[in-house]
Design an enzyme around this catalytic site. Structure first.
Site, PDB file in Angstrom:
ATOM      1  N   GLY A 256       0.833  -1.192   0.000  1.00  0.00           N
ATOM      2  CA  GLY A 256       0.000   0.000   0.000  1.00  0.00           C
ATOM      3  C   GLY A 256       0.868   1.242   0.000  1.00  0.00           C
ATOM      4  O   GLY A 256       0.657   2.175  -0.772  1.00  0.00           O
ATOM      5  N   ALA A 257       1.863   1.252   0.868  1.00  0.00           N
ATOM      6  CA  ALA A 257       2.751   2.397   0.990  1.00  0.00           C
ATOM      7  C   ALA A 257       3.991   1.963   1.776  1.00  0.00           C
ATOM      8  O   ALA A 257       4.035   0.858   2.320  1.00  0.00           O
ATOM      9  CB  ALA A 257       2.053   3.546   1.712  1.00  0.00           C
ATOM     10  N   MET A 258       4.986   2.842   1.810  1.00  0.00           N
ATOM     11  CA  MET A 258       6.221   2.528   2.534  1.00  0.00           C
ATOM     12  C   MET A 258       6.721   3.765   3.246  1.00  0.00           C
ATOM     13  O   MET A 258       6.846   4.842   2.664  1.00  0.00           O
ATOM     14  CB  MET A 258       7.277   2.008   1.551  1.00  0.00           C
ATOM     15  N   GLU A 259       7.064   3.571   4.523  1.00  0.00           N
ATOM     16  CA  GLU A 259       7.343   4.676   5.434  1.00  0.00           C
ATOM     17  C   GLU A 259       8.764   5.218   5.353  1.00  0.00           C
ATOM     18  O   GLU A 259       9.383   5.480   6.396  1.00  0.00           O
ATOM     19  CB  GLU A 259       7.037   4.228   6.861  1.00  0.00           C
ATOM     20  N   ASN A 260       9.312   5.412   4.161  1.00  0.00           N
ATOM     21  CA  ASN A 260      10.654   5.979   4.090  1.00  0.00           C
ATOM     22  C   ASN A 260      10.664   7.343   4.778  1.00  0.00           C
ATOM     23  O   ASN A 260       9.844   8.210   4.452  1.00  0.00           O
ATOM     24  CB  ASN A 260      11.078   6.158   2.634  1.00  0.00           C
ATOM     25  N   HIS A 290      -1.027   5.868   8.951  1.00  0.00           N
ATOM     26  CA  HIS A 290      -0.208   4.681   9.265  1.00  0.00           C
ATOM     27  C   HIS A 290       1.271   4.960   8.965  1.00  0.00           C
ATOM     28  O   HIS A 290       2.137   4.758   9.815  1.00  0.00           O
ATOM     29  CB  HIS A 290      -0.732   3.508   8.421  1.00  0.00           C
ATOM     30  N   GLU A 291       1.527   5.445   7.765  1.00  0.00           N
ATOM     31  CA  GLU A 291       2.930   5.692   7.393  1.00  0.00           C
ATOM     32  C   GLU A 291       3.529   6.784   8.273  1.00  0.00           C
ATOM     33  O   GLU A 291       4.694   6.713   8.658  1.00  0.00           O
ATOM     34  CB  GLU A 291       3.035   6.079   5.911  1.00  0.00           C
ATOM     35  N   HIS A 294       4.709   5.597  11.558  1.00  0.00           N
ATOM     36  CA  HIS A 294       5.997   4.893  11.432  1.00  0.00           C
ATOM     37  C   HIS A 294       7.195   5.835  11.565  1.00  0.00           C
ATOM     38  O   HIS A 294       8.301   5.386  11.843  1.00  0.00           O
ATOM     39  CB  HIS A 294       6.112   4.219  10.066  1.00  0.00           C
TER      40      HIS A 294
END
Ligand code: ZN
Length: 832
Positions: A256-260, A290-291, A294
């Site tokens: 869905g997404a990535m918390e870089n 959510h991200e 993180h």
């Protein structure tokens, strides 16, 4: 490539401390390769010792360690050996890397809308060495200095604020210490919208062809972003430390997404091109929050090893829902969680691959990835809610703050986290965490009632723990009952043994529906009584409590999968209650679940047309009654588009005639219609291509591929199979879309020959497809021919010892779903 083991990681981090990375990427070398130059400074605790750096390059041009040249040919299996280390070291590696097309590493995609290319880095879980030379493990964190050379018309984004230092030259600001898998660069002719909040520069970015939806959705995205920042700042007491905050919507993203840190990547379907339902917006807002959560949990404090990855995800899953409820208009986020996230997690619990939330020793990085599922997210979040019920909210938040402060820019473990909560709450968590975190599977919760003259004489809540995985979980939850929409009683309880009396229900009228776990506070299989199930068609729609209805639907789904509720009974409730559903999350999810899961899996093929007709009728009824442009209208229209057998209606809609209001120019809606027409054989390749011409975008191309694969034509199936399983250079998304269409067929005969081929051809794809992407392909492409022969082949394949971890795991899960379908079909036959 071999996967880093826990033993190796421990050894290496005891020896090595990374001081800094300086990475130069040259993205102006064509569409296949890019240049990567890394200078990494690090110390070694035992001078003279040996170690290695991870490097997955197309070719290595030069390597030097402390000024001395090393042989580039020494790289073996993704590792470059380093010997004779000094106390302080500098390693310099110049290499050529390959862009990926499977969503792992530096992914490159061409947008068919304008033929322009986009790249983004997705280095989770162990793809960092395919972008730069590094000590790739989560506890070797270091600050980054990144520079990028890119084509002149590209924009570059990354973890640190980007500045253009010359034509095609970009410098990213030095970062805080980051884990290797968080480093990212997004580059291409991205278009942007910017804003600012509380001193934090904000940016939202997408492909140039998505400018219109980007600008349309930016106000909502910024609003959720700002509210989430305020909320988390208040809750955690630590300011966001990573500078600018960019959210980049990228093509062909696996997750869905990535918390870089500073540069979150999202799948770009989140920039809905056409109409979106309220729950779709809620789901996206949930991902935004959510991200962001993180940034604290995962990014400021990172797990020491992959087996604590659940802690990141459970925490983010919990915090995002809490944030939506407390700080946004999406106050029904927990209802959405019940019907979206927990239904997903309960599915993972039903599979033989089920595992404890925590404490599964991951011996290597890739095996950790296999346990990264609905249990890590949904069960973990439910478990945190039980933890809060146990220790209290204030001590919980106090413990979280202490943990984040204590471990800032470093790493934490489960023991660290629980220790902080114990210190804040004064409660011993050993027994609690063993029961909830360290044991697999779930309890079944039910309520037995004895009545006389319509009045409850006694009520007992029961908890059964699975016999093969016993555990002693305390559950805090409530039980509520309704008749004709009136709530007749509600009692909150904590069950610690096998049963507990619900004294407060005694003497109250017996309700038509009695719902254990009505507020969905705990994680359990909810067993509804026979009388409650029987009353659902007349009673469920009248229950005014969205949360309780979500629990009922979730229990029904569980029951269908477990062969305790027939698909016919599910459809009876659907016919009666779904058209009156007022929660957008329940409305759209249950429609999609009925269409895409209940009917294809649990209804025998010969009865599927009848079952689809029931769905279509329910959809048409709601469409007629609902206000155009609302979520109800959209959900109903999609259900009709996907299930109707009315060729005249479908053709008209596909050609833009007589469409429900608000769907006139909705390309995504049209593809639902076209897919239905195609899979019924009502159109062929030329028509699909004509619709593709009308929607010559990435999304349009993928849909055209799926529609084509769904045609009931032997030659087309042969083509689709070759495209899917051959080395045709298909991207991760293309493979999934081919797989989605492939098994759609009017009868098994057309596709049955591909059942044995699946079990040989798909596992072999691990030679050229990354594990993350392949795990999805294995699931989606699993044969939808529900026979004992498929089950036999499946069991034989799972027993092979040459499968990669991802292939094995996905096969186990798909096999479990096949067996559920077979068991249900054997028990109930075809619904009437
Ligand atoms: Zn996450």
């Amino acid at each position: 490539m071999r996967s880093l083991t826990l033993v190796e990681a421990r050894e290496r981090s005891s020896l090595i401390t990374v001081t800094s990375y300086a990475v130069e990427l040259d993205l102006d070398r064509g569409d296949e390769i890019f240049g990567s130059h890394t200078a990494v400074r690090f110390t070694c605790a035992e001078p003279g010792a040996a170690s290695w750096v991870d490097l997955k390059a197309r070719s290595v041009e030069a390597v030097s360690l402390n000024g001395e040249a090393l042989d580039p040919a020494a790289v073996l299996d993704g590792r470059l050996p380093l010997t004779g280390l000094q106390a302080d070291n500098e390693l310099v590696v110049a290499s050529t890397m390959a862009y990926s097309h499977d969503g792992q590493g530096l992914h490159r995609a061409t947008d068919p809308a304008d033929d322009r290319d986009y790249v983004y880095g997705h280095l989770f879980l162990d793809a960092a060495p395919s972008v730069y030379a590094c000590f790739d493990q989560p506890d070797l964190k270091a600050p980054y200095d990144v520079t990028v050379r890119a084509p002149l018309d590209w924009v570059v984004l990354g973890n640190g604020a980007a500045t253009q230092s010359g034509p095609g030259r970009w410098t990213l600001a030095t970062t805080k210490p980051l884990a290797t898998y968080f480093m990212t660069v997004c580059a291409g002719p991205y278009v942007s919208v910017s804003d600012e909040h509380d001193g934090i520069p904000l940016g939202i970015h997408a492909r140039a062809s998505l400018r219109e939806p980007l600008e349309r959705h930016a106000p909502e995205l910024f609003d959720v972003t700002k509210r989430s920042f305020d909320y988390f700042h208040g809750l955690f007491g630590i300011r966001y430390p990573f500078g600018e905050y960019h959210q980049v919507f990228v093509p062909e993203f696996n997750a869905g997404a990535m918390e870089n840190p500073g540069c979150v990547t999202f799948r770009d379907q989140y920039l809905f091109r056409g109409a979106a339902t309220r729950d779709e917006l809620l789901g996206r807002a949930n991902t935004v929050a959510h991200e962001m959560s993180h940034m604290w949990f995962g990014d400021i404090v990172t797990m020491k090893w992959w087996d604590d990855l659940w802690l990141n995800e459970s925490f983010a899953e919990y915090m995002s829902h809490r944030c939506l409820v407390d700080a946004t208009d999406y106050t029904d986020a927990w209802v959405d969680s019940s019907i979206v996230r927990k239904v997903w997690g309960y599915g993972a619990e039903r599979s033989p691959s089920t595992h404890p939330v925590a404490g599964v020793e991951a011996l290597d990085a890739q095996s950790a990835l296999q346990n990264f599922d609905g249990i890590s997210y949904a069960k973990g979040a439910a478990t945190l809610r039980q933890l809060i019920a146990y220790v209290g909210d204030e001590p919980f938040i106090e413990g979280v703050r202490a943990y984040l402060t204590d471990k800032s820019y470093g790493n934490g473990t489960l023991a660290d986290f629980l220790g902080a909560i114990e210190a804040a709450s004064g409660k011993d968590l050993e027994t609690w965490s063993r029961a909830w975190l360290l044991t697999a599977d779930r309890d079944t919760i039910s309520v037995d009632v004895e009545e006389q003259g319509g009045v409850i004489q006694s009520a007992v809540a029961r908890r059964e723990s699975p016999t093969d995985r016993p555990a002693d979980r305390p559950h805090a939850f409530d039980v509520a009952g309704w008749t004709d929409g009136r709530e007749l009683g509600r009692v909150t309880t904590t069950i610690t043994g096998p049963e507990t009396a619900l004294a407060d229900l005694e003497g109250t009228p017996e309700p038509a529906l009695l719902v254990p776990n009505a507020s969905d506070l705990t994680w359990a299989r909810v067993r509804l009584s026979d009388s409650t199930v029987a009353a659902l068609p007349t009673q469920l729609a009248q229950v005014p409590d969205d949360q309780a209805r979500a629990v009922v639907w979730s229990a029904l789904i569980d029951g269908v999968h477990g062969a305790t509720v027939s698909p016919g009974a599910f459809l009876d409730v659907f016919d009666a209650a779904w058209p009156h559903e007022t929660s957008s999350s329940i409305l759209t999810r249950i429609a999609a679940y009925a269409e895409h899961r209940i009917v294809p899996w649990f209804v025998p093929r010969e009865a599927q047309d009848r079952a689809l007709a029931r769905l279509s009728t329910a959809g048409a009824g709601l469409l007629e009654r609902s206000t155009p442009g609302t979520t109800e209208s959209l959900a109903a229209a999609r259900l009709v588009a996907g299930t109707s057998a009315d060729a005249t209606l479908l053709r008209a809609w596909a050609d833009g005639e007589g469409l429900p209001a608000g769907l006139e120019d909705d390309g995504d809606f049209r593809w639902i219609v076209v897919r239905n027409l195609a899979s019924r054989g009502l159109i062929g390749v030329p028509e699909i291509e004509a619709y593709h011409t009308k929607d010559d975008t990435l999304q349009g191309s993928l849909n055209a591929l799926m529609c084509r694969a769904s045609l009931p034509d032997a030659e087309v199936k042969a083509w689709a199979w070759a495209q899917l399983t051959g080395q045709e250079g298909r991207s991760n998304y293309e493979m999934v879309h081919l797989a989605r269409g492939f098994w759609m067929a009017p009868d098994d005969d057309l596709v049955v020959d591909y059942v044995p081929r699946y079990f040989t051809d798909v596992p072999a794809m691990s030679e050229w497809v990354g594990e993350d992407a392949l795990s999805r392909v294995v699931l989606v492409a699993f044969p939808r021919v529900f026979t004992e022969e498929t089950a036999r082949l499946s069991a034989a394949t799972i027993a092979r010892d040459d499968l990669t971890p991802a292939v094995h795991r996905s096969l186990v899960d798909a096999d479990a779903e096949l067996r559920e379908a077979l068991a249900s079909r054997a028990t109930f036959g075809a619904p009437v």
